[in-house]
Each structure stands twice: as structure tokens, then as C-alpha cells.
Design a protein around this motif. Structure first.
Motif, mmCIF file in Angstrom:
data_model
loop_
_atom_site.group_PDB
_atom_site.id
_atom_site.type_symbol
_atom_site.label_atom_id
_atom_site.label_comp_id
_atom_site.label_asym_id
_atom_site.label_seq_id
_atom_site.Cartn_x
_atom_site.Cartn_y
_atom_site.Cartn_z
ATOM 1 N N ARG A 1 -29.949 44.338 -9.142
ATOM 2 C CA ARG A 1 -29.088 44.557 -7.979
ATOM 3 C C ARG A 1 -29.850 44.333 -6.677
ATOM 4 O O ARG A 1 -29.334 43.713 -5.737
ATOM 5 C CB ARG A 1 -28.513 45.969 -8.013
ATOM 6 N N ILE A 2 -31.082 44.834 -6.605
ATOM 7 C CA ILE A 2 -31.881 44.654 -5.389
ATOM 8 C C ILE A 2 -32.157 43.174 -5.151
ATOM 9 O O ILE A 2 -32.033 42.671 -4.024
ATOM 10 C CB ILE A 2 -33.199 45.440 -5.500
ATOM 11 N N ALA A 3 -32.517 42.456 -6.230
ATOM 12 C CA ALA A 3 -32.856 41.041 -6.088
ATOM 13 C C ALA A 3 -31.639 40.166 -5.817
ATOM 14 O O ALA A 3 -31.783 39.038 -5.322
ATOM 15 C CB ALA A 3 -33.575 40.553 -7.343
ATOM 16 N N SER A 4 -30.447 40.652 -6.136
ATOM 17 C CA SER A 4 -29.231 39.838 -5.955
ATOM 18 C C SER A 4 -28.358 40.354 -4.819
ATOM 19 O O SER A 4 -27.167 40.023 -4.758
ATOM 20 C CB SER A 4 -28.432 39.826 -7.261
ATOM 21 N N ASP A 5 -28.924 41.162 -3.945
ATOM 22 C CA ASP A 5 -28.175 41.714 -2.807
ATOM 23 C C ASP A 5 -26.940 42.488 -3.248
ATOM 24 O O ASP A 5 -25.876 42.418 -2.626
ATOM 25 C CB ASP A 5 -27.771 40.600 -1.832
ATOM 26 N N GLY A 6 -27.077 43.177 -4.370
ATOM 27 C CA GLY A 6 -26.003 44.045 -4.829
ATOM 28 C C GLY A 6 -24.974 43.393 -5.719
ATOM 29 O O GLY A 6 -24.109 44.084 -6.258
ATOM 30 N N THR A 7 -25.034 42.084 -5.925
ATOM 31 C CA THR A 7 -24.014 41.410 -6.747
ATOM 32 C C THR A 7 -24.279 41.574 -8.233
ATOM 33 O O THR A 7 -23.354 41.469 -9.048
ATOM 34 C CB THR A 7 -23.957 39.914 -6.407
ATOM 35 N N GLY A 8 -25.538 41.786 -8.623
ATOM 36 C CA GLY A 8 -25.884 41.850 -10.037
ATOM 37 C C GLY A 8 -26.008 40.497 -10.683
ATOM 38 O O GLY A 8 -26.261 40.405 -11.887
ATOM 39 N N VAL A 9 -25.851 39.408 -9.900
ATOM 40 C CA VAL A 9 -25.957 38.035 -10.418
ATOM 41 C C VAL A 9 -27.082 37.335 -9.667
ATOM 42 O O VAL A 9 -27.004 37.148 -8.448
ATOM 43 C CB VAL A 9 -24.643 37.257 -10.241
ATOM 44 N N LEU A 10 -28.127 36.956 -10.367
ATOM 45 C CA LEU A 10 -29.272 36.315 -9.732
ATOM 46 C C LEU A 10 -28.936 34.889 -9.329
ATOM 47 O O LEU A 10 -28.136 34.205 -9.992
ATOM 48 C CB LEU A 10 -30.467 36.316 -10.696
ATOM 49 N N ARG A 11 -29.551 34.443 -8.242
ATOM 50 C CA ARG A 11 -29.367 33.061 -7.800
ATOM 51 C C ARG A 11 -29.922 32.095 -8.834
ATOM 52 O O ARG A 11 -30.817 32.425 -9.611
ATOM 53 C CB ARG A 11 -30.089 32.838 -6.470
ATOM 54 N N ALA A 12 -29.430 30.867 -8.812
ATOM 55 C CA ALA A 12 -29.935 29.829 -9.708
ATOM 56 C C ALA A 12 -31.390 29.525 -9.372
ATOM 57 O O ALA A 12 -31.826 29.665 -8.229
ATOM 58 C CB ALA A 12 -29.082 28.572 -9.591
#
Length: 667
Positions: A301-312
């Protein structure tokens, strides 16, 4: 991996193990490497790991062509596995005892022998008869992108195979009766447990773990080396991939790797030990993944700005490092849970359902609080794979706990009232039985032999277990032979627990089912030497199979200490039901040389508080020694094709007494 460019960074690892003085071989306190190659008629020079120049460079550099590196590798991985067992079980590891054929005397086995080049064959196995690990090697006969014809594959260079075989030996040291296949789960459990230990040891190597976490972007459900076992062996043998994979496998049509999904009916359709064991491995790994996802969700969540989906794209190295740290911590705890649970298993006839109860109970006893939900994750995963204890009324964590002796005595008295007995009478009888138990606790604890310390002993097991001077000792300060000797002597103290003063205890522990036990013709061989056998006036025998200590440290930092006592009985079994009835009803003594077609065994494992002598847990087999229904289950398994013999003409009774069961399984 060393031959693949993209994996070159993790093609080599350095394993740190406790220091010990070694003779060339290497030969240490637990392991003796003997490098004899019978097929080539060669004896390779033993490696001396105490040489200064080798110490300065952390041993020989990895080499497929250097036999001394092979010796070094089997020693290092085997000792790593031994260390995990000692940490989880809270005691010094002992190998199973040696018995000469036809001789009841038992011999202490100080070292497990390892032969890196024992076979020119696609096989490696643990030999209970030789107390040895035998590794094979074979030429590659395939030509593809992963194989070159004519090259050699050495099983002694596979971390997973070494850890797997060492685990077989360590499990045999704790439960030698698990070599007797009396149901479909026994050999399958041996194989699954060895795979579980090898699999979770992957997570103890930081460089490899971080690499695979980065490649999978933290998704351990994706294809990775972490969930695969013995890749080189599987590819060279033409399997198209690793020998076994706990996560998934390539689709047979599309050839695309596909995650394995739980199948609640998989066990009903699977009987081969490795395939059946793979279901248990998958259930354990799924429980691990459940907890790992929960522990790492905040990082994602922290790494994805809260979305729970990591960038490609590649994840940040710092995120990979933190995810690897969480995976390592979670895997280490699961590995300790899995190993610790073997002390909570019945002494014979293990089933997957029994192991689930062992996992839950052992973890509850050591860590009553479970804030991260490990136990619930195991129950949920096992249920999804259709694994459950036979006869259980609920799959809740509390219902799966093994009972105490007090619980069983209470249940027995209230479930089986005597004729004309009312509730008040039953309560009176219960108090009498529990008072008798308290008196037994005190009589055993006050026995002079309990605190006895012989002058020639360094530190006796009895002295370490006594309330007055109990003090857990470091493993390297103990004499392993003396520990075994003391454990043998300690079984004398447990004679007092079984006499004709009170049959309630014997009933509660599952030693006898009813007062007609004397009507069953049990084993009448020569009584083994004291103190392993007790015979009461009812005509049944009890063997104190083993007495072990455990000093464990919980998550909160406190230590717990207990005695693990295994009690077994055996009864002659016959494949012909008519002959079984005749022998059971025989009024004449059965000849000592008459062994029957197989042994039907029953018994229990007791977890005892060494300070109070209270029986904290009772782990019973499914049936008692006079249970004809359970005897028939074993007979049906042996005669119904449940256990495949070595060839079509081998009788099941020969297979069940095979000296080398793992050689056949691993062929």
C-alpha cells in the motif's frame, strides 16, 4: 543456476554453521562423510575443512568436478538442517538406533554417514538400515536447452535433495515407527515433511531470496525458484521442470506455468506417496502465503500510494529488501512450526489430519496468542485441500487441540457410567481418579532416581528435568551418548504410571479399550530388556518407546520445558481374517517365533510438565490394541493395493518390513 546467465548472481551462496572441530572427511559430532565410489572403484581424498587456507576462503569454491567440494556441500547443508531441528525441538538431535537382525539390543548411532557418490543411478535415499545417506549420479542422455548429453548430474550437489534426505534421517530419529506404512498417509507424510523442510530452507538465504522477490515483484504465487525443488535433477530426468513444485506447474497443453488451486477432493483421488505428499506441501505453502500477504500488505500500500497495485516495471530495491525480510521471517516461523509439531504426533500411523492437530496444538502451547493468525491460516488451507482429522466434530482451532489426561479421564467417566451410578457417584469417582493421578505425579517426582546424578555423567537428563535444579543447557555442552543413555534409564520412572491400582488412566490414554483386554492374544515374544516393557496382571504389554526432553523459547521470550513420552503396543496381525480370529481366540501360548504377517500397533504420545509431572497433552492413535476395526483398516490397506510392493510378486508383509523403504520410494 550457475550455468544460467540471468541467475549467475545467486549461483553461489555461503552457509554459516556452528563451529566444531572436524577430522578429514569431514567428520564431526553429527556427520561423517565417506566418499567411496563403488561404480568407479575409487576412494576420493577426504576434505580437511580445518586447513587454514580453506578457512580463509570459506572452504572450496563451488565446483561440479571437485569431489572435495561435493563432500563440503553435503556436510554444510546437512548441518544446516540439523540446526533447524535442534532449534525447533529444543534439544540435541539424535539419529535412530541401530538393531542387529534377531537381536533385541539397541546401539547408539553417533554419526550419520553420508556417501556423496554411492550410486550410479537417478536416485538418492536415506537408509534406515545403514544409518546413511546415499547419493547417486548419472549421465545426461537428453539434448535440449537445459541439458548437454554426456554431462553428469550429481544429486549431492542439489541443496534440496541433501536437505530432503537429511530430514528423512532426522524424522526417523524422532519417529522410527513412521517407516511402517499402515495407511496411505505414512510414507506420504515422510516425503511431504522432507520437502517442507527443504522448501522453507530456501528462505534462509538472503541473496537468493531478494533476487526472487524482485523478479516476482513480491508475488510469491508467481513462478519462482523459491517454490521449486531440485530443478537440475528434474530437467535432466526429462520432467520438463523441477522435481516438485509447491506452487504450480506448466499446463500440459499451453506449456504456460499455472498456479495450483486447492482441490478439496484431491486426496480421495491420489494414493502414490509423492503425489499425495505434494498435497500436504501445497497446503502448508498456501498457509505460509496467506500470512505473508497479510504481513506485506502495508508495504505494498505504501509503495502504491494506497492502491495496493504496484506500477509496471521493476520494484524499488528497498521494497524488495523489505518484502524479502517479511518473507524470511514468516518462512522461518512456519518452518519452526512444522518441525516442532512432530513432537505432537502419535507414535505410529500418522495421518495428515493428525499433523494438522499437532501443528495447532504445538503452536498454541508455545505461543498462546496468535496475533498474525498462523494457526487459522493453517486450518483454512488444510480445509481447502480436504485435509481434516478423522472423527473431528469441528474444524475450529480450539477443537483441534489435543486433550490433557484430565480431560480424557473426565470424558471417560461421564461417558461410561456404571450400572446404577448417578451424577453424584460419577463426580466422586472422578475426584478419586484425579486424586490418584496427583498421587502418581508426586510419587514419580519424589523418586530418588529423578534427581540422581552419577559421578561419571557430565549432566544427566534426569538432573536437567528435576524441578530443583532444572537449567536448560546449550546443545554443544552436552554429551549426546549420555543424553541417549539417560533417556533409556528414565523410562524406568514411568513404570509407576501403569499398574493395576487404577485402570482409568490406562483407559484414558487409550492403552486398553475395555476390561476384556486379556481375551486378545497380543504379542507374546520374549519380553525386551528393562526398562522398555511393562506387563500387568491383565496380560497386556506396554513399551515405553522413547523419552525425550524439549526446552523451547516462545515468541514472548519465555522458555517452556517438557518431557515427550511415547507408549506403544503391538499385536500380531494376519492377512487372513479367519486365521486372525483363530489366533486371537487361542487358549494356548503362541510360539515366540510366530510374528504374524504384520504388526498392528497402537499407543500414545504424552507431553508432561517435568516440574509437576502433569500430563499436559495426550496424543492417541485412532484405535487401541484390542480394536478390531482399526486392525481391519490396516489389513485392508495392505491387501487392497494401498501400498505398492517393489514388484508384482512381493507380499505386502515383506514390503512393510523392508529395510530400505526410501530406496524404493525414491527410485
Amino acid at each position: 543456476m550457475a550455468a544460467r546467465f540471468e541467475l549467475a548472481r545467486i549461483g553461489e551462496i555461503t552457509i554459516s554453521i556452528p563451529w566444531e572441530d572436524l577430522a578429514p572427511g569431514p567428520v564431526g559430532e553429527y556427520i561423517e562423510v565417506v566418499d567411496v565410489d563403488p561404480e568407479s572403484d575409487v576412494i576420493y581424498a577426504p576434505v580437511d575443512l580445518d586447513q587454514a587456507w580453506l578457512l580463509a576462503q570459506d572452504g572450496h569454491a563451488p565446483s561440479e568436478g571437485n569431489p572435495q567440494f561435493h563432500q563440503q556441500m553435503v556436510y554444510a547443508v546437512a548441518m544446516t538442517t540439523v540446526g533447524h531441528f535442534q532449534q525447533a525441538l529444543g534439544r540435541t538431535a539424535l539419529w535412530s538406533l541401530y538393531r542387529e537382525p534377531g537381536n533385541p539390543r539397541k546401539y547408539f548411532v553417533r554419526r550419520l554417514r553420508i556417501y556423496p557418490h554411492a550410486l550410479r543411478d537417478r536416485n538418492a535415499y536415506y537408509s534406515p538400515d545403514k544409518k546413511s545417506l546415499l547419493f547417486g549420479y548419472f549421465p545426461v542422455d537428453r539434448k535440449d536447452k537445459d541439458n548437454t548429453p554426456g554431462t553428469l548430474v550429481h544429486t549431492c550437489l542439489s541443496h534440496d535433495i541433501i536437505a530432503h534426505e537429511t530430514t528423512h534421517a532426522l524424522l526417523d530419529g524422532v519417529h522410527p515407527r513412521f517407516n511402517e506404512p499402515v495407511n496411505q498417509d505414512v510414507f506420504a507424510f515422510h516425503e511431504a515433511f522432507a520437502d517442507i523442510v527443504a522448501l522453507f530452507q530456501h528462505f534462509t538465504y538472503p541473496a537468493a531470496l531478494r533476487d526472487q522477490i524482485a523478479r516476482t515483484r513480491g508475488d510469491l504465487e508467481a513462478e519462482s525458484l523459491l517454490g521449486q525443488l531440485a530443478q537440475q535433477f528434474g530437467l535432466a530426468a526429462g520432467r520438463g521442470g523441477s522435481l516438485r513444485d509447491a506452487l504450480g506447474k506448466p499446463d500440459p497443453v499451453t506449456k504456460v506455468w499455472t498456479p495450483t488451486r486447492p482441490d478439496v477432493r484431491a486426496l480421495e483421488k491420489t494414493s502414490e506417496p509423492h503425489a499425495r505428499g505434494a498435497i500436504l506441501v501445497a497446503a502448508v505453502f498456501r498457509a505460509f502465503l496467506t500470512v505473508y500477504k497479510a504481513r506485506s500488505r502495508d508495504l505494498v500500500r505504501i509503495a502504491s500510494d494506497g492502491t495496493g497495485v504496484l506500477r509496471a516495471g521493476d520494484i524499488h530495491p528497498d521494497l524488495a529488501a523489505r518484502l524479502a525480510e517479511e518473507a524470511a521471517r514468516c518462512a522461518a516461523y512456519v518452518l519452526q512450526m512444522c518441525i516442532r509439531a512432530i513432537d505432537y504426533c502419535p507414535p505410529v500411523g500418522i495421518t495428515f489430519g493428525d499433523y494438522l492437530r499437532a501443528l495447532v496444538t504445538a503452536d498454541t502451547d508455545l505461543n498462546p496468542e496468535d496475533p498474525l493468525g498462523y494457526r487459522l491460516a493453517f486450518v483454512e488451507s488444510f480445509r481447502a485441500w480436504g485435509i481434516h482429522p478423522r472423527g473431528i466434530r469441528s474444524m475450529s482451532v480450539e477443537s483441534l487441540l489435543w486433550p490433557s489426561a484430565k480431560d480424557l479421564i473426565t470424558e471417560l467417566i461421564f461417558a461410561s457410567p456404571r450400572e446404577g451410578e448417578n451424577s453424584k457417584d460419577r463426580i466422586t469417582r472422578l475426584n478419586q481418579a484425579l486424586g490418584f493421578m496427583s498421587a502418581k505425579y508426586e510419587s514419580v517426582r519424589s523418586d530418588s532416581r529423578w534427581n540422581e546424578k552419577k559421578p561419571e555423567q557430565s549432566v544427566s537428563l534426569a538432573a536437567r528435568a528435576a524441578p530443583a535444579n532444572f537449567e536448560p543447557l546449550p546443545f554443544d555442552d552436552t554429551d549426546r551418548y549420555q543424553i541417549w543413555r539417560d533417556a533409556e534409564d528414565m523410562s524406568l520412572l514411568f513404570w509407576k504410571w501403569f499398574d493395576d491400582d487404577n485402570q482409568v488412566l490406562a483407559h484414558a490414554l487409550g492403552i486398553i479399550k475395555n476390561d476384556n483386554a486379556s481375551l486378545i492374544r497380543l504379542d507374546s515374544d520374549k519380553v525386551p530388556r528393562k526398562p522398555t516393557v511393562y506387563q500387568d496382571n491383565a496380560g497386556y504389554k506396554v513399551e515405553i518407546h522413547s523419552v525425550r526432553t524439549a526446552n523451547r523459547r516462545g515468541r514472548q521470550g519465555w522458555t517452556t520445558s517438557e518431557l515427550v513420552v511415547e507408549i506403544t503396543q503391538r499385536r500380531r496381525g494376519y492377512l487372513d481374517e479367519t486365521k486372525q480370529r483363530q489366533m486371537d481366540a487361542s487358549a494356548t501360548a503362541i510360539a515366540e517365533k510366530e510374528r504374524g504377517d504384520f504388526y498392528y500397533r497402537s499407543g500414545c504420545t504424552l507431553l508432561i510438565n517435568p516440574k509437576t509431572m502433569e500430563i499436559r497433552r495426550v496424543i492417541r492413535t485412532a484405535g487401541t490394541i484390542d480394536d478390531d476395526v482399526e486392525l481391519s483398516r490396516v489389513r485392508d490397506f495392505l491387501t487392497g493395493g494401498g501400498f505398492e510392493p517393489a514388484n508384482a510378486f512381493a507380499m505386502p508383509r515383506n514390503a512393510i518390513r523392508a529395510h530400505e523403504p526410501f530406496a524404493m520410494l525414491h527410485r
